[in-house]
Motif scaffolding. Structure first.
Motif, PDB file in Angstrom:
ATOM      1  N   LEU A  53      98.913  83.563  40.127  1.00 53.09           N
ATOM      2  CA  LEU A  53      99.595  82.279  39.976  1.00 53.09           C
ATOM      3  C   LEU A  53      99.288  81.381  41.174  1.00 53.09           C
ATOM      4  O   LEU A  53      98.618  81.789  42.114  1.00 53.09           O
ATOM      5  CB  LEU A  53     101.104  82.506  39.872  1.00 53.09           C
ATOM      6  CG  LEU A  53     101.584  83.424  38.755  1.00 53.09           C
ATOM      7  CD1 LEU A  53     103.066  83.702  38.900  1.00 53.09           C
ATOM      8  CD2 LEU A  53     101.267  82.816  37.396  1.00 53.09           C
ATOM      9  N   ALA A  54      99.818  80.189  41.153  1.00 52.89           N
ATOM     10  CA  ALA A  54      99.697  79.294  42.300  1.00 52.89           C
ATOM     11  C   ALA A  54     100.506  79.877  43.460  1.00 52.89           C
ATOM     12  O   ALA A  54     101.597  80.433  43.243  1.00 52.89           O
ATOM     13  CB  ALA A  54     100.212  77.907  41.935  1.00 52.89           C
ATOM     14  N   PRO A  55     100.007  79.788  44.683  1.00 58.89           N
ATOM     15  CA  PRO A  55     100.747  80.310  45.830  1.00 58.89           C
ATOM     16  C   PRO A  55     102.169  79.753  45.878  1.00 58.89           C
ATOM     17  O   PRO A  55     102.402  78.574  45.634  1.00 58.89           O
ATOM     18  CB  PRO A  55      99.926  79.844  47.032  1.00 58.89           C
ATOM     19  CG  PRO A  55      98.538  79.723  46.497  1.00 58.89           C
ATOM     20  CD  PRO A  55      98.716  79.220  45.091  1.00 58.89           C
ATOM     21  N   GLY A  56     103.118  80.653  46.172  1.00 58.90           N
ATOM     22  CA  GLY A  56     104.517  80.276  46.263  1.00 58.90           C
ATOM     23  C   GLY A  56     105.281  80.419  44.959  1.00 58.90           C
ATOM     24  O   GLY A  56     106.510  80.378  44.950  1.00 58.90           O
ATOM     25  N   GLU A  57     104.577  80.590  43.839  1.00 53.63           N
ATOM     26  CA  GLU A  57     105.255  80.799  42.553  1.00 53.63           C
ATOM     27  C   GLU A  57     105.979  82.144  42.590  1.00 53.63           C
ATOM     28  O   GLU A  57     105.480  83.111  43.152  1.00 53.63           O
ATOM     29  CB  GLU A  57     104.259  80.794  41.390  1.00 53.63           C
ATOM     30  CG  GLU A  57     103.688  79.437  41.085  1.00 53.63           C
ATOM     31  CD  GLU A  57     104.685  78.538  40.381  1.00 53.63           C
ATOM     32  OE1 GLU A  57     105.419  79.000  39.497  1.00 53.63           O
ATOM     33  OE2 GLU A  57     104.716  77.348  40.725  1.00 53.63           O
TER      34      GLU A  57
ATOM     35  N   GLU B  47     106.636  80.133  52.576  1.00 54.76           N
ATOM     36  CA  GLU B  47     107.865  79.921  53.358  1.00 54.76           C
ATOM     37  C   GLU B  47     108.881  79.137  52.537  1.00 54.76           C
ATOM     38  O   GLU B  47     110.078  79.468  52.518  1.00 54.76           O
ATOM     39  CB  GLU B  47     107.548  79.174  54.657  1.00 54.76           C
ATOM     40  CG  GLU B  47     108.765  78.739  55.452  1.00 54.76           C
ATOM     41  CD  GLU B  47     109.527  79.852  56.145  1.00 54.76           C
ATOM     42  OE1 GLU B  47     110.733  79.672  56.415  1.00 54.76           O
ATOM     43  OE2 GLU B  47     108.933  80.901  56.433  1.00 54.76           O
ATOM     44  N   GLN B  48     108.430  78.109  51.849  1.00 55.33           N
ATOM     45  CA  GLN B  48     109.323  77.308  51.005  1.00 55.33           C
ATOM     46  C   GLN B  48     109.902  78.161  49.874  1.00 55.33           C
ATOM     47  O   GLN B  48     111.090  78.053  49.547  1.00 55.33           O
ATOM     48  CB  GLN B  48     108.562  76.112  50.440  1.00 55.33           C
ATOM     49  CG  GLN B  48     109.421  75.194  49.611  1.00 55.33           C
ATOM     50  CD  GLN B  48     108.623  73.989  49.094  1.00 55.33           C
ATOM     51  OE1 GLN B  48     107.410  73.903  49.222  1.00 55.33           O
ATOM     52  NE2 GLN B  48     109.337  73.061  48.496  1.00 55.33           N
ATOM     53  N   ALA B  49     109.095  79.022  49.278  1.00 53.80           N
ATOM     54  CA  ALA B  49     109.572  79.902  48.208  1.00 53.80           C
ATOM     55  C   ALA B  49     110.638  80.862  48.736  1.00 53.80           C
ATOM     56  O   ALA B  49     111.659  81.083  48.078  1.00 53.80           O
ATOM     57  CB  ALA B  49     108.405  80.687  47.601  1.00 53.80           C
TER      58      ALA B  49
END
Length: 161
Positions: A73-77, A134-136
């Motif tokens: 998937l896209a990073p952070g998903e 980090e945001q995830a």
């Protein structure tokens, strides 16, 4: 042995020296900075099997396991991954034993186990954690108190990638 059963436990898995594989340990850090009421947090690092005995004794009603997981998937998903799918898909192997073994060892003592995978961007020694991971992690920290009503994270499906 703990005096009272903990309602929820969080097992954070990963190696903080390997870039985005440190998502789990970073979540444990956030929980130390801003504790989640009703939760026991365990930083399992790269050897979460070392915490099997503690988690069995703790006997939480619900265990959430968080780890960086390559799902294409896209990073952070983030995705919730069914136990059956963990063994079939490629899950980052920075750990000593497969996570399926860990879950099987805990299944008799913990009624509900949820595995949350966070898609990494870069997993390599001495790389920093990417901003999207980090945001995830921060987003997941905010959502954990709502576990009973759902984390708002989609279920992983093989066609996601």
């Amino acid at each position: 042995m703990p005096d009272l059963p903990s309602r929820y436990a969080l097992l954070c898995v990963g190696n903080s020296m390997m870039g985005d594989d440190g998502a789990g340990p970073r979540l444990a850090e956030l929980c130390a900075e801003r504790p989640l009421p009703g939760w026991t947090v365990v930083d399992g690092g790269a050897a979460p099997e070392n915490d099997i005995g503690f988690l069995r004794e703790l006997r939480p009603q619900h265990l959430v396991i968080v780890d960086a997981t390559d799902m294409g998937l896209a990073p952070g998903e983030m995705r919730i991954i069914n136990e059956e799918d963990i063994g079939e898909m490629f899950v980052m192997t920075t750990h000593n034993l497969p996570l399926t073994f860990l879950i099987q060892q805990l299944r008799d003592d913990i009624p509900d186990i949820t595995f949350v995978g966070i898609q990494p961007d870069v997993v390599a020694f001495y790389y920093p954690m990417s901003a999207v991971v980090e945001q995830a992690v921060r987003h997941l920290h905010q959502r954990l108190p709502a576990l009973e009503t759902g984390l708002g994270i989609a279920l992983y499906a093989a066609g996601d990638a």
